[in-house]
Design an enzyme around this catalytic site. Structure first.
Site, PDB file in Angstrom:
ATOM      1  N   GLU A 258      27.510  47.999 -36.855  1.00 36.65           N
ATOM      2  CA  GLU A 258      27.350  48.480 -35.481  1.00 36.65           C
ATOM      3  C   GLU A 258      26.136  49.382 -35.449  1.00 36.65           C
ATOM      4  O   GLU A 258      26.131  50.449 -36.068  1.00 36.65           O
ATOM      5  CB  GLU A 258      28.576  49.244 -34.979  1.00 36.65           C
ATOM      6  CG  GLU A 258      28.477  49.538 -33.496  1.00 36.65           C
ATOM      7  CD  GLU A 258      29.111  50.845 -33.081  1.00 36.65           C
ATOM      8  OE1 GLU A 258      28.526  51.526 -32.212  1.00 36.65           O
ATOM      9  OE2 GLU A 258      30.165  51.185 -33.615  1.00 36.65           O
ATOM     10  N   LEU A 259      25.095  48.954 -34.736  1.00 39.53           N
ATOM     11  CA  LEU A 259      23.802  49.613 -34.810  1.00 39.53           C
ATOM     12  C   LEU A 259      23.471  50.290 -33.479  1.00 39.53           C
ATOM     13  O   LEU A 259      24.349  50.804 -32.813  1.00 39.53           O
ATOM     14  CB  LEU A 259      22.747  48.597 -35.241  1.00 39.53           C
ATOM     15  CG  LEU A 259      23.130  47.817 -36.522  1.00 39.53           C
ATOM     16  CD1 LEU A 259      22.097  46.768 -36.855  1.00 39.53           C
ATOM     17  CD2 LEU A 259      23.370  48.760 -37.688  1.00 39.53           C
ATOM     18  N   CYS A 292      26.504  55.789 -29.198  1.00 38.30           N
ATOM     19  CA  CYS A 292      25.800  54.506 -29.155  1.00 38.30           C
ATOM     20  C   CYS A 292      26.021  53.778 -27.840  1.00 38.30           C
ATOM     21  O   CYS A 292      25.194  52.947 -27.442  1.00 38.30           O
ATOM     22  CB  CYS A 292      26.215  53.634 -30.327  1.00 38.30           C
ATOM     23  SG  CYS A 292      27.983  53.340 -30.432  1.00 38.30           S
TER      24      CYS A 292
END
Length: 489
Positions: A258-259, A292
């Site tokens: 998960e970026l 994020c």
């Protein structure tokens, strides 16, 4: 600030947890942990290298067969006990998070609750592990498809939610029958070490849950590249994700990454403006914008842009920034490096022609003379290619762009290398029905602010990652599949 006399942070950071015991084995030095609100060093942890990685992975490998053979319901009970221990120690855990990460104590308490909920929800899935029996083309034969744990899982967590991300990864990995090596981010290692203390307290078998500390390029690289690692789950930056992708390539590692994110926040002319403003502020400035799924860029229909921005700026101006133990709206940024990065991005936006509507910026005065502080900043972009609309900010800064309609907003939203989350506010049923097909993102928030739920599926598209977490789909990712053709003729 935090009364650290009630929490021995020095003792907490002294050793890592491997094979059911505490030691500094494999440490090549130490890492200082500072309080982002004051800049003061509050602890130091072992700086692990290849030796620490080898010891932790060896312990996890040795424990893997026995843990996999443990009935799933017993694994679930063990993880449920860990969830209970998190809840029982919630205030201490929250104070540790605030001390090392800087988020306001109320938000830290929410993070601890999320950690416990991730663990508890994963534990509830123990009796739902299943396979399939598929009809064969042959007589006297069945095709059995089974789920098996991968074996040894390495979990790498980010600094923005160190406890919640640990629970999100540890729960399903352990209930599925894998053993785990958790590497807490070097800026927030104490949260992971405290979870290890709770795991020891509830009696998880030696080697099943291990927590190590160190730097990504050394310890992290050793964990990812080791042949003992079967699956890597990581939450972090695109740069780190690419490094892990490369490090795992030689051994064809199974990766769940998960970026970054660059979530568009679209507000149409028929939206409930007050609700949209409330959601936009919360989605941008919670955890000082270090999420994020944060609102990272706003596309506002021209007909309501003036009204929206007036209310948005007023509500943002009213946000409080203070000692995080006083539970303000915003605490500090995680580090001086992050403050400088955000300031440089704002400068680039202004150079590109963005207009400042609310000037915040770095704070070094009065109560903010120490620590890593950045006040909320709002801009309006004139060009869709502004750096503030293109690159991930990960801080309390937001820019808006006016659009003429839904199709233009969607096209601009999709014109990004990132594809994690997107927001849409509209009362038009047809737009709401079109949105899931039109918006190319793994997670949509329609007429609401951010905040995923444990039974959902948190996944990114494009450069926002591989795989996903949470719910039945996330749980399934911690199993490998096996097909057996069973003939009795």
């Amino acid at each position: 600030m935090l009364d650290e006399r009630n929490i021995d942070l020095i003792a907490l950071g002294r050793e890592v947890f491997v094979n059911g015991s505490w030691s500094q084995e494999g440490a090549t030095g130490s890492l200082l942990v500072d309080n982002p609100a004051t800049g003061e060093v509050i602890s130091e942890t072992p700086d692990g290298g290849a030796g620490m990685a080898e010891a932790a992975l060896a312990a996890a490998r040795a424990a893997a067969p026995g843990w996999a053979m443990t009935p799933a319901i017993e694994r679930g009970r063990a993880v449920q006990a860990l969830a209970k221990a998190v809840r029982d120690n919630a205030e201490t855990y929250a104070r540790i998070i605030t001390a090392e990460q800087g988020k306001p104590i109320g938000q830290a308490r929410g993070e601890v609750a999320a950690c416990a909920e991730f663990l508890s929800h994963a534990a509830s899935g123990a009796r739902r592990i299943s396979g399939d029996i598929v009809a064969s083309d042959n007589r006297n034969e069945e095709i059995h498809i089974r789920r098996h744990p991968y074996g040894v899982v390495v979990a790498l967590t980010a600094w923005n939610y160190p406890a919640a991300l640990a629970g999100r990864k540890a729960g399903p990995a352990l209930v599925a029958g894998n053993t785990l090596v958790l590497m807490s981010h070097e800026l927030t290692p104490l949260s992971g070490l405290f979870l290890a203390r709770l795991a020891e307290q509830v009696g998880l078998p030696a080697g099943v849950f291990n927590v190590v500390t160190g730097r990504g390029p050394t310890l992290g690289a050793a964990l990812v590249s080791s042949p003992e690692t079967d699956l890597v789950t990581m939450t972090g930056s695109l740069r780190a994700g690419r490094d892990i992708y490369a490090a795992g390539a030689a051994d064809l590692k199974v990766l769940r990454l998960e970026l970054g994110g660059k979530a568009p926040f679209i507000v149409m002319e028929d939206a409930d403006i007050d609700a949209a403003v409330d959601a936009a502020v919360a989605a941008r400035f919670t955890n000082c914008g270090q999420i994020c799924t944060c609102n990272e860029r706003m596309y506002l229909h021209r007909a309501i842009a003036d009204s929206f921005l007036e209310r948005f700026v007023a509500k943002t101006r009213a946000l409080t920034m203070d000692d995080p133990m006083q539970n303000p709206d915003l605490g500090p940024k995680i580090s001086a490096v992050e403050v400088d990065k955000v300031a440089a991005m704002v400068a680039a936006g202004r150079a590109a022609g963005d207009e400042v509507l609310l000037a915040g910026g770095p704070r070094h005065d009065g109560a903010f003379a120490q620590g890593h502080w950045y006040a909320p900043t709002v801009l309006e972009s004139r060009d869709a290619q502004s750096p503030l609309l293109r690159d991930e900010i990960f801080g309390p800064v937001i820019s808006a762009l006016r659009v003429d309609g839904f199709d233009e907003a969607v096209a601009l939203a999709n014109a990004s290398r990132f594809g994690l989350s997107a927001y849409l506010f509209t009362e038009d049923r047809h737009r709401l029905m079109r949105a899931p097909a039109a918006l190319k993102f793994g997670e949509l928030y329609l007429n609401r602010s951010n905040g995923e739920q444990v039974q959902g599926f948190h996944t990114g598209w494009r450069h926002s990652g591989l795989g996903g977490e949470d719910g039945a789909y996330g749980f399934d990712g911690y199993f490998r599949k096996q097909t057996a053709y069973s003939t009795w003729a």
